[in-house]
Scaffold this motif. Structure first.
Motif, PDB file in Angstrom:
ATOM      1  N   HIS A 127       1.143   4.632  -2.882  1.00  0.00           N
ATOM      2  CA  HIS A 127       0.517   5.894  -2.485  1.00  0.00           C
ATOM      3  C   HIS A 127       1.568   6.919  -2.066  1.00  0.00           C
ATOM      4  O   HIS A 127       2.723   6.566  -1.816  1.00  0.00           O
ATOM      5  CB  HIS A 127      -0.476   5.641  -1.349  1.00  0.00           C
ATOM      6  CG  HIS A 127      -1.653   4.816  -1.759  1.00  0.00           C
ATOM      7  ND1 HIS A 127      -1.597   3.433  -1.837  1.00  0.00           N
ATOM      8  CD2 HIS A 127      -2.907   5.164  -2.132  1.00  0.00           C
ATOM      9  CE1 HIS A 127      -2.770   2.976  -2.235  1.00  0.00           C
ATOM     10  NE2 HIS A 127      -3.580   4.001  -2.415  1.00  0.00           N
ATOM     11  N   TYR A 172       0.848  -1.208   0.000  1.00  0.00           N
ATOM     12  CA  TYR A 172       0.000   0.000   0.000  1.00  0.00           C
ATOM     13  C   TYR A 172       0.873   1.243   0.000  1.00  0.00           C
ATOM     14  O   TYR A 172       0.635   2.193  -0.764  1.00  0.00           O
ATOM     15  CB  TYR A 172      -0.921   0.004   1.214  1.00  0.00           C
ATOM     16  CG  TYR A 172      -1.687   1.304   1.348  1.00  0.00           C
ATOM     17  CD1 TYR A 172      -2.892   1.493   0.676  1.00  0.00           C
ATOM     18  CD2 TYR A 172      -1.185   2.360   2.112  1.00  0.00           C
ATOM     19  CE1 TYR A 172      -3.580   2.703   0.771  1.00  0.00           C
ATOM     20  CE2 TYR A 172      -1.850   3.571   2.198  1.00  0.00           C
ATOM     21  CZ  TYR A 172      -3.045   3.736   1.531  1.00  0.00           C
ATOM     22  OH  TYR A 172      -3.718   4.935   1.606  1.00  0.00           O
ATOM     23  N   HIS A 212      -5.071   9.619   2.367  1.00  0.00           N
ATOM     24  CA  HIS A 212      -4.962   8.166   2.356  1.00  0.00           C
ATOM     25  C   HIS A 212      -6.266   7.482   2.780  1.00  0.00           C
ATOM     26  O   HIS A 212      -7.162   8.099   3.357  1.00  0.00           O
ATOM     27  CB  HIS A 212      -3.823   7.723   3.289  1.00  0.00           C
ATOM     28  CG  HIS A 212      -2.474   7.971   2.708  1.00  0.00           C
ATOM     29  ND1 HIS A 212      -1.754   7.006   2.026  1.00  0.00           N
ATOM     30  CD2 HIS A 212      -1.702   9.095   2.686  1.00  0.00           C
ATOM     31  CE1 HIS A 212      -0.608   7.517   1.624  1.00  0.00           C
ATOM     32  NE2 HIS A 212      -0.546   8.773   2.010  1.00  0.00           N
ATOM     33  N   GLY A 224      -3.521  -4.552   1.582  1.00  0.00           N
ATOM     34  CA  GLY A 224      -3.183  -3.324   0.872  1.00  0.00           C
ATOM     35  C   GLY A 224      -4.317  -2.354   0.684  1.00  0.00           C
ATOM     36  O   GLY A 224      -4.228  -1.452  -0.156  1.00  0.00           O
TER      37      GLY A 224
END
Length: 300
Positions: free
Chosen positions: A178, A174, A190, A234
């Motif tokens: 990002h 993850y 997020h 994730g």
């Protein structure tokens, strides 16, 4: 009233007060619901008063019934203590203890601990209620429980089991997909995994509100075990105490300087706390929590 009520009738009274329905009390007592109704009618006739208000929803204590309740509980505690004493309870803990704990804490910490305890207590048995909510001690769902909100009324023994912190975690996958997270302000962009907000077992679980903004909750779950799996897959970030993610290689900690502190409380009805088997489990939990602070906070 010419004669004292029988203890067995008062036991029926207690179970109906806790269950609130004839069917619930009958399951607890392992009798037919008609037997429960008959024993309650007999007790009310003997006492010359009404102990329950009857309705379609069930049985609710009257003012007189509520006044009788602590006396019946004291008799129950005395009967349990007497049975334990006669059975040799002062030599070794024996019998069944029902313990209510938060789900992940129960699975990760308490279950292995109790398994080791039972190896040295052959006459002791444990009913472990590892729940996404917290055990209701008022209706005797458990003999003792670990909770975020200690009882504020009633006769209970209560102690702080441990202070602990929720930290931010995410999967490396993850984080790679990002924008980087260098401060709390970066978190606003997020996704988060959290509890279902209208099903919170305690307001103490609304710790994401301490971020200072409304988080983008991508997935909400009723329990933390599902949150761990979703986060490890994730989907987003989550907050959890160290014991919940111990030995979990799929998650890494994010923002070391941010956390939310809470406390676990250990509680038991006063009459049940007097039983050696209950105190044995109580003391075990206290000693383990005191001896393993790393379960609850990251140690510097």
């Amino acid at each position: 009233m010419n004669t004292l009520p029988e203890w067995t009738d008062l036991r029926f009274f207690l179970e109906l007060a806790r269950a609130g329905t004839l069917s619930g009390a009958s399951r607890r007592l392992e009798v037919e619901h008609t037997t429960v109704a008959r024993r309650i009618d007999r007790l009310e006739t003997q006492l010359g008063t009404t102990l329950f208000d009857r309705s379609r929803e069930g049985y609710e204590l009257t003012e007189v019934g509520a006044a009788l309740l602590p006396h019946a509980e004291a008799m129950e505690g005395a009967a349990l203590a007497a049975a334990e004493h006669v059975g040799g309870g002062e030599v070794a803990a024996q019998g069944v203890v029902r313990l209510g704990v938060p789900e992940v804490f129960g699975v990760k910490v308490v279950a292995p601990l109790l398994a080791r305890m039972l190896q040295t207590h052959p006459d002791l048995s444990i009913d472990l209620l590892a729940l996404p909510s917290f055990a209701n001690l008022a209706n005797r769902e458990a003999d003792l429980g670990v909770m975020l909100d200690p009882p504020s009324t009633g006769r209970y023994m209560v102690t702080r089991l441990a202070s602990f912190r929720f930290y931010l975690y995410a999967s490396p996958a993850y984080l790679a997909r990002h924008p980087p997270i260098r401060s709390i302000a970066d978190l606003a962009g997020h996704h988060f995994v959290d509890y279902v907000q209208d099903r919170l077992a305690s307001r103490e679980l609304s710790y994401l509100n301490e971020l200072g903004f409304t988080p983008r909750r991508r997935m909400c779950c009723s329990g933390m075990m599902a949150q761990v799996e979703a986060t490890a897959s994730g989907l987003g970030l989550m907050m959890a105490p160290p014991y919940a993610v111990a030995d979990e290689p799929r998650l890494v900690r994010v923002l070391d300087d941010f956390s939310a502190e809470r406390s676990y409380w250990l509680a038991a009805p006063t009459d049940l706390y007097r039983l050696q088997r209950v105190r044995a489990v109580w003391n075990l939990l206290r000693e383990h929590a005191d001896g393993h602070p790393e379960l609850f906070m990251h140690m510097s």
